[in-house]
Scaffold this motif. Sequence first.
Motif, PDB file in Angstrom:
ATOM      1  N   ALA A 101      20.643  24.126 -25.642  1.00 48.45           N
ATOM      2  CA  ALA A 101      20.527  24.018 -27.094  1.00 48.45           C
ATOM      3  C   ALA A 101      21.366  22.853 -27.614  1.00 48.45           C
ATOM      4  O   ALA A 101      20.912  22.058 -28.435  1.00 48.45           O
ATOM      5  N   ILE A 102      22.585  22.742 -27.109  1.00 49.85           N
ATOM      6  CA  ILE A 102      23.476  21.688 -27.634  1.00 49.85           C
ATOM      7  C   ILE A 102      22.939  20.309 -27.281  1.00 49.85           C
ATOM      8  O   ILE A 102      22.942  19.391 -28.106  1.00 49.85           O
ATOM      9  N   ASN A 107      17.226  16.760 -31.550  1.00 52.63           N
ATOM     10  CA  ASN A 107      15.767  16.775 -31.680  1.00 52.63           C
ATOM     11  C   ASN A 107      15.262  17.862 -32.606  1.00 52.63           C
ATOM     12  O   ASN A 107      14.067  18.139 -32.632  1.00 52.63           O
ATOM     13  N   GLY A 108      16.131  18.523 -33.309  1.00 51.96           N
ATOM     14  CA  GLY A 108      15.677  19.518 -34.265  1.00 51.96           C
ATOM     15  C   GLY A 108      15.720  20.924 -33.709  1.00 51.96           C
ATOM     16  O   GLY A 108      15.801  21.131 -32.500  1.00 51.96           O
ATOM     17  N   GLY A 114      13.502  25.744 -27.667  1.00 53.27           N
ATOM     18  CA  GLY A 114      12.776  25.583 -26.409  1.00 53.27           C
ATOM     19  C   GLY A 114      13.691  25.218 -25.264  1.00 53.27           C
ATOM     20  O   GLY A 114      13.618  25.791 -24.175  1.00 53.27           O
ATOM     21  N   SER A 115      14.589  24.300 -25.548  1.00 56.73           N
ATOM     22  CA  SER A 115      15.499  23.850 -24.503  1.00 56.73           C
ATOM     23  C   SER A 115      16.454  24.966 -24.090  1.00 56.73           C
ATOM     24  O   SER A 115      16.776  25.124 -22.901  1.00 56.73           O
ATOM     25  N   ALA A 116      16.878  25.756 -25.074  1.00 56.37           N
ATOM     26  CA  ALA A 116      17.760  26.881 -24.765  1.00 56.37           C
ATOM     27  C   ALA A 116      17.053  27.890 -23.876  1.00 56.37           C
ATOM     28  O   ALA A 116      17.622  28.395 -22.899  1.00 56.37           O
ATOM     29  N   ALA A 117      15.782  28.162 -24.215  1.00 58.32           N
ATOM     30  CA  ALA A 117      15.027  29.108 -23.390  1.00 58.32           C
ATOM     31  C   ALA A 117      14.890  28.589 -21.966  1.00 58.32           C
ATOM     32  O   ALA A 117      15.096  29.322 -20.990  1.00 58.32           O
ATOM     33  N   MET A 118      14.601  27.286 -21.877  1.00 56.97           N
ATOM     34  CA  MET A 118      14.460  26.712 -20.537  1.00 56.97           C
ATOM     35  C   MET A 118      15.762  26.835 -19.746  1.00 56.97           C
ATOM     36  O   MET A 118      15.777  27.236 -18.585  1.00 56.97           O
TER      37      MET A 118
END
Lengths: 166, 232
Positions: A101-102, A107-108, A114-118
């Motif tokens: 996430a960080i 990127n909003g 999405g990135s956190a989930a990944m």
Amino acid sequence: MEEYAREPCPWRIVDDCGGAFTMGAIGGGIFQAIKGFRNSPVGVNHRLRGSLTAIRTRAPQLGGSFAVWGGLFSMIDCSMVRMRGKEDPWNSITSGALTGAILAARNGPVAMVGSAAMGGILLALIEGAGILLTRFASTQFPNGPQFSEDPSQLQPSPFGDYRQYQ
Amino acid sequence: MLSSNHTQTSLEGFRHQILALNTHCSSARPWGRQSSTGAARLALPAAFKTPGQFRISTVVLSNQVMMEIQHSSFIIQVLTHILFLFLSVKEAGRDFTYFIVVLVGISVTGGLFYVIFKELFSSSSPNKIYGDALEKCRSHPEVIAVFGEPIKGYGEATRRGRRQFVSHIEYVKDGLKHMRLKFYIEGSEAAKRGTVHVEVKENPERGRFEIRYIFVDVDTFPRRTIIIEDNR
């Protein structure tokens, strides 16, 4: 266990950072070597030179981004260990998600989620693999953890000690 | 890969057109309401403007011709099916390999997820028992007195400085599942470390694990043992 009496936590950040950089640089080096070789003009000399250039320019970049990931991950992990006072797989999973996430923060919010989930899923998979690996290793060496087979043998020593203290 | 895809899609389109023709024929069925020589206007798709039989797009057809068209379109459909099957057999080998690869990947991922979810959420997982036992240690006054207030727990250290793995052993005695765990606690008191031994036993009625004992061995010099719970 005795040789690890030192607290691993603050030093682990540096360790992870360097490990991630090495991993990224080596992996990126192999990848870019092949890519540079294929993208160069015909001729072994050209191709080797192109491959070398690609490694020189690209592999440290990948290593750097890996290092950022690893260092941030380890920092959050250590903070969570400190805050919760407990070490378990939740720390890794949460810090993976937070790191994702960080690093996607510019990127909003949607990209962050999405990135956190990944990150969380990836770390959960790694943790699962680690658990499986340790389980597999402990079935290979059945007397790995030193427990006495008979519970009655365990019993007298704590009680004897305890009663003397009372 | 590309060419095979292309054949597949074009075949698919062909079949769709035939199916469309078929439905068109059946929906424009004239002999139900109208007279037996009733005529139907049939707009044929472009694929059927082949030289010979169908040259014009709008034809006036008698009943018999209608039937024939339906019949022949049925045959075409069957033939297409056979052709389609024949073509796909050729790709079946490669598709099967991909299928196996995908299946292996999905099953490995699923297995890892199963392991981690079981570890995190099942009430009989070592991780959960470790968490419960650690909570009991933290709230025990004697443990606090010896080790100091913020008490932290950890498992066996790996080479990379992770201490998440709690060493445990599972065994079955008298038909009941038992599990023994060992983890370490430290508090704010410098250089004091304790080893916590936990044993849980399956409750035959409820099928859940119940604590048999928890005790803490103080590993540093004034060695002693603190008994937190003992249900033996």
